[in-house]
Scaffold this active site. Structure first.
Site, PDB file in Angstrom:
ATOM      1  N   TYR A  85       9.363-107.207  27.194  1.00  0.00           N
ATOM      2  CA  TYR A  85       8.806-105.925  27.628  1.00  0.00           C
ATOM      3  C   TYR A  85       7.277-105.962  27.752  1.00  0.00           C
ATOM      4  CZ  TYR A  85      13.251-103.394  27.381  1.00  0.00           C
ATOM      5  OH  TYR A  85      14.531-102.927  27.619  1.00  0.00           O
ATOM      6  N   HIS A 127      19.992-102.492  29.918  1.00  0.00           N
ATOM      7  CA  HIS A 127      18.839-102.859  30.751  1.00  0.00           C
ATOM      8  C   HIS A 127      19.329-103.634  31.966  1.00  0.00           C
ATOM      9  CE1 HIS A 127      15.159-104.934  32.063  1.00  0.00           C
ATOM     10  NE2 HIS A 127      15.896-106.029  32.066  1.00  0.00           N
TER      11      HIS A 127
END
Ligand code: RTP
Length: 148
Positions: A49, A115
């Site tokens: 991330y 995700h």
């Protein structure tokens, strides 16, 4: 053929949604090329991330991703990146349409179950990060029944 990286987040694993989520990608016609259950290290979650490191929710997001094992997958098929995002639904489950994974199974943005890569380029990077060993090279015999 295009590939995407899909991760079932810790809440999806804990809630027993793994089979349901895999079934949706399978039934669509996409091909599973890689799959593993992973306990993510903090530094690895921060790397995945990295683009969001300046966001106020970054620390909470990293804590969430390392809070339990995740399922990391590579799926292959025509337009799988964009279609995968459609199957998943909008980032905030409050905005995800019913019939999408987040629309059906999530309520809070910080517990949104899954995700999926947001572009072909990020898919390439994420697959390299999560599957440095490579993925499995196989073709489903159903191919002629899925593609014209
Ligand atoms: P993902 O990367 O997980 O597929 O999600 P996304 O592209 O739809 O959304 P992105 O903006 O990249 O955000 C990554 C994840 O961070 C969490 N988030 N929390 N509290 C908040 O305002 C907030 N915003 C984003 C979500 O778990 C989101 O999936």
């Amino acid at each position: 053929m295009e590939q995407t990286f899909i991760m079932i987040k810790p809440d999806g694993v804990q809630r027993g949604l793994v089979g349901e989520i895999i079934a949706r990608f399978e039934k669509k016609g996409f091909t599973l090329k890689g799959l593993k259950l992973v306990s993510v290290e903090r530094s690895f979650a921060e790397k995945h991330y990295a683009d969001l490191s300046a966001k106020p929710f970054f620390n909470g997001l990293v804590e969430y991703i390392i809070s339990g094992p995740v399922i990391a997958m590579v799926w292959e098929g025509k337009k799988v990146v964009l279609t995968g995002r459609k199957i998943i639904g909008a980032t905030n489950p409050a905005d995800s349409a019913p019939g999408t994974i987040r629309g059906d199974f999530a309520i809070d943005i910080g517990r949104n179950v899954i995700h999926g890569s947001d572009s072909v380029e990020s898919a390439r990077k994420e697959i390299a990060l999560w599957f440095p060993e490579g993925v499995v090279g196989w073709q489903t015999s159903l191919q002629p029944w899925i593609y014209e």
